[in-house]
Write an enzyme that holds these catalytic residues in place. Structure first.
Site, PDB file in Angstrom:
ATOM      1  CG  ASP A  23      -4.716   8.647 -12.383  1.00 39.73           C
ATOM      2  OD1 ASP A  23      -5.031   8.080 -11.310  1.00 39.73           O
ATOM      3  OD2 ASP A  23      -5.547   9.158 -13.165  1.00 39.73           O
TER       4      ASP A  23
ATOM      5  CG  ASP B  65      -1.851   1.195   1.233  1.00 35.69           C
ATOM      6  OD1 ASP B  65      -2.895   1.106   0.570  1.00 35.69           O
ATOM      7  OD2 ASP B  65      -1.519   2.205   1.886  1.00 35.69           O
TER       8      ASP B  65
ATOM      9  CD  GLU C 215      -4.682   3.974  -1.682  1.00 33.24           C
ATOM     10  OE1 GLU C 215      -4.952   4.278  -0.517  1.00 33.24           O
ATOM     11  OE2 GLU C 215      -5.502   4.046  -2.629  1.00 33.24           O
TER      12      GLU C 215
ATOM     13  CG  ASN D 198      -5.266  10.869  -5.575  1.00 37.08           C
ATOM     14  OD1 ASN D 198      -4.536  10.992  -6.563  1.00 37.08           O
ATOM     15  ND2 ASN D 198      -5.792   9.719  -5.196  1.00 37.08           N
TER      16      ASN D 198
END
Length: 340
Positions: free
Chosen positions: A229, A212, A255, A220
């Protein structure tokens, strides 16, 4: 050298013209010969019988010695009757006409019919084979064996082969799209489940690393989803390079990522995870600041019957890594504490 292909319409028109010309020529020639023969024979017969009748009448006339006008009139009448009788008896008969004219024509028509039937069957056979291939699922092998001796079948065969190839390519492409994550280009959760199910069903020893990216929501929120992204794509590429031939990489969701390492001991899996953690912490990324990772590592046990049991253990190890301050690797040592 490619085999010469005939154009079907050209073949049919040419054969029709040839058949008509040949049949007509032969029929005319046979009819001419037959009628000529009948007329010659009829003429000869008429001449012979006419001469015989006249001779017979003349002989009677001499014997009887009749010289008067009445006898002369009767004699002329008898001549007329004899000629009429000869002509009547020597008219061409129906049986001779059938034998000499109609029978050869019928024979010729039968030959032509047989030839046309053979040609039609030869033309239809490749079309039937192509149709049969279509009913059987358009198998390339059966299509390639079709005798494409004329242009139309050759074009149809090549068109179907091309269509099958394009369809197969489309199917393969769609299948790959179903297996791959559209953003990162690595296999997706569906593919991961398939691989894990196969390994567990076949009881193949393996290790998994559940990864993770730390504090990714903040990336973000701060830099936007477009930058987020790009961070995900950069990490996926780095992960593939690190794993290389040892195993397979998957995007687990969001993620989160997973690495599956068949026939790998837990120590090797931990070393690989640690190497990847260090590379990720030191690497430049699109956000302009380090984005670290946390990972949970575990191995397959013979008591597992589904991927969810193995993933739950890796998730527990990942949770412990997050609770330990992130940017670290953890292993669940006591499996009984996770598996019921």
């Amino acid at each position: 050298m490619e085999k010469l292909k005939l154009n079907l319409s050209f073949v049919i028109i040419s054969m029709m013209i040839i058949v008509v010309l040949v049949t007509s020529s032969i029929s005319i020639w046979i009819s001419y010969q037959s009628f000529n023969e009948m007329l010659v024979q009829s003429k000869l017969v008429m001449q012979e019988e006419y001469i015989a009748e006249v001779s017979d009448i003349a002989e009677k006339y001499v014997q009887e010695g009749l010289q008067n006008a009445e006898t002369e009139g009767l004699t002329k009448e008898k001549f007329k009757q004899a000629v009429y009788q000869v002509q009547k008896e020597n008219v061409i008969s129906i049986s001779m006409f059938l034998k000499k004219v109609l029978l050869p024509l019928l024979l010729m028509l039968v030959i032509v019919f047989i030839f046309v039937l053979w040609l039609a069957l030869k033309i239809a056979r490749p079309l039937q084979e192509i149709s049969k291939s279509g009913r059987n699922g358009n198998k390339i092998g059966s299509l390639q064996s079709v005798d494409d001796w004329y242009v139309e079948v050759s074009n149809l065969k090549n068109g179907m082969l091309k269509s099958i190839a394009e369809s197969q390519n489309t199917i393969d492409e769609l299948t790959n799209q179903l297996k791959l994550d559209s953003l990162t280009g690595i296999p997706n959760r569906r593919s991961m489940d398939h691989v894990l199910n196969k390994l567990i069903t076949e009881k193949v020893p393996h290790a998994i690393i559940l990864i993770d990216l730390d504090d990714f929501k903040n990336v973000n929120d701060t830099y936007g989803h477009t930058v987020g992204d790009e961070v995900l794509k950069a990490f996926a590429s780095k992960m593939k390079d690190s794993v290389h031939q040892q195993g397979s990489c998957f995007r687990y969701g969001g993620e989160e990522f997973m690495v599956i390492l068949p026939n790998t001991a837990i120590e090797e899996a931990v070393n690989l995870a640690e190497d990847l953690r260090i590379k990720q912490a030191l690497a430049e990324n699109p956000s302009g600041r380090p984005v670290t990772l946390s990972a949970g590592v575990t191995v397959f046990a013979s008591t597992f019957s589904s991927p969810n049991e193995l993933i739950a253990i890796a998730d527990q190890a990942l949770y412990e890594a997050k609770q330990s301050g992130r940017n670290c690797i953890r292993i669940v040592e006591d499996l009984s504490s996770v598996v019921n």
